[in-house]
Design a protein around this motif. Structure first.
Motif, PDB file in Angstrom:
ATOM      1  N   LEU A   1     -11.407  44.192   4.758  1.00 43.14           N
ATOM      2  CA  LEU A   1     -12.606  43.350   4.781  1.00 43.14           C
ATOM      3  C   LEU A   1     -13.862  44.205   4.873  1.00 43.14           C
ATOM      4  CD1 LEU A   1     -11.384  40.422   7.065  1.00 43.14           C
ATOM      5  CD2 LEU A   1     -11.849  40.346   4.603  1.00 43.14           C
TER       6      LEU A   1
ATOM      7  N   LEU B   1     -16.378  43.724   1.702  1.00 45.80           N
ATOM      8  CA  LEU B   1     -17.561  42.903   1.970  1.00 45.80           C
ATOM      9  C   LEU B   1     -18.847  43.467   1.358  1.00 45.80           C
ATOM     10  CD1 LEU B   1     -18.888  40.474   3.216  1.00 45.80           C
ATOM     11  CD2 LEU B   1     -18.953  41.648   5.413  1.00 45.80           C
TER      12      LEU B   1
ATOM     13  N   THR C   1     -12.114  35.403   0.659  1.00 44.68           N
ATOM     14  CA  THR C   1     -11.950  36.154   1.908  1.00 44.68           C
ATOM     15  C   THR C   1     -10.531  36.023   2.437  1.00 44.68           C
ATOM     16  OG1 THR C   1     -14.271  35.727   2.436  1.00 44.68           O
ATOM     17  CG2 THR C   1     -12.853  36.469   4.227  1.00 44.68           C
TER      18      THR C   1
ATOM     19  N   LEU D   1     -16.473  41.518  -2.621  1.00 44.17           N
ATOM     20  CA  LEU D   1     -16.593  40.091  -2.327  1.00 44.17           C
ATOM     21  C   LEU D   1     -17.909  39.492  -2.826  1.00 44.17           C
ATOM     22  CD1 LEU D   1     -14.927  39.756   1.202  1.00 44.17           C
ATOM     23  CD2 LEU D   1     -14.273  38.528  -0.879  1.00 44.17           C
TER      24      LEU D   1
END
Length: 296
Positions: A93, A97, A151, A101
């Motif tokens: 993540l 991010l 996500t 994403l």
């Protein structure tokens, strides 16, 4: 019977029809978006990033060493993956991010209105009784759903890869306090939601850009360009005064959910900032879209 007496009952079915049509529109938007090959390809790429990170770490530590030395350049949590595969979720993540994403969100948000105009289907959508406001809300809700799904795809892929490639068990928080594996999974879910919420403001920005042009590709490119520009600005020390007002500034605050106790200050700042961006650019998108001359 007077006209006033006869008007009230008829208004109920009209409101019900509008509500049903809006729900049907949202369901249709979700179905169309998540059935597109482009959307599926984006999700596949996002799912592949944690796997590649896990394999790279596994190869790097194949000599039996328990940690890797990133020289200060590794994403947060990377050096802890070999001790607990659950940290692959946090590392994935943290890696996706800043770039992957939001770029995926830019594709979906940028194409929301401009793509319909480019394909010549926008004016047909507006013939239905829900109107422009409900259509815009349905597009935004679909974009937010993509933020959450994207996500969760990253988190689920990282969790599976981490469990297959590395041992899992008790989680050592950033504060040095151990928590159980079950509590660690709860933190994973909370972090995934926090990351998805971090994209709310950017999704509204992309939707606003999408209302400014008839070209889906141009809207996507402009949204990605804004993303890159703002992230560059966020790294310039001379602009420290404006950094707290840039939408990606608090994106990595989700790491505070791995503290014991949790640090909430930057998390709340991030959510508040995303709310401001959503309100400002959502209103701008509404103002532009409701006054726009639809010719396609």
């Amino acid at each position: 019977m007077s006209r006033a007496e006869g008007a009230a009952p008829s208004s109920v079915p009209v409101r019900a029809v509008h509500r049903l049509w809006t729900l049907g529109l949202l369901r249709s938007e979700l179905t169309v978006t998540f059935r597109r090959w482009r959307t599926l390809a984006l999700l596949v790429v996002l799912a592949g990033v944690p796997v590649l990170i896990g394999i790279a770490v596994k190869i790097e530590t194949g000599d039996g060493s328990s940690e890797i030395d990133g020289g200060g350049s590794s994403p947060a949590f990377l050096s802890q993956i070999t001790n607990n595969g659950l940290f692959l979720v946090f590392a994935a993540l943290a890696a996706t991010l800043p770039v992957f994403l939001p770029m995926a969100v830019a594709v979906v948000a940028g194409d929301a209105i401009a793509g319909e105009a480019s394909a010549g289907t926008l004016r047909y959508l507006l013939v239905a009784p829900a109107g422009r406001t409900r259509l815009l809300l349905a597009k935004y809700a679909t974009t937010l759903a993509f933020c959450l799904v994207a996500t969760l795809v990253v988190a689920a892929s990282a969790l599976a890869a981490g469990a297959l490639l590395f041992p899992v068990g008790e989680v050592m928080t950033i504060s040095g306090v151990p928590i159980s594996f079950g509590d660690g999974l709860i933190r994973v879910g909370a972090i995934a939601v926090a990351v998805a919420a971090s994209l709310v403001g950017f999704a509204a920005l992309g939707l606003f850009v999408s209302t400014l042009t008839h070209s889906g590709i141009a809207a996507m490119a402009a949204t990605v360009g804004l993303l890159i520009t703002v992230q560059i600005l966020d790294t310039i020390p001379q602009l420290d005064a404006v950094h707290p007002y840039l939408f990606p500034h608090y994106w990595l605050s989700f790491a505070d959910l791995l503290r014991e106790p949790v640090y909430w200050d930057e998390l709340w700042k991030n959510l508040g900032l995303q709310g401001v961006y959503a309100a400002v650019f959502g209103s701008a998108a509404w103002a532009r879209f409701t006054t726009r001359d639809i010719t396609a």
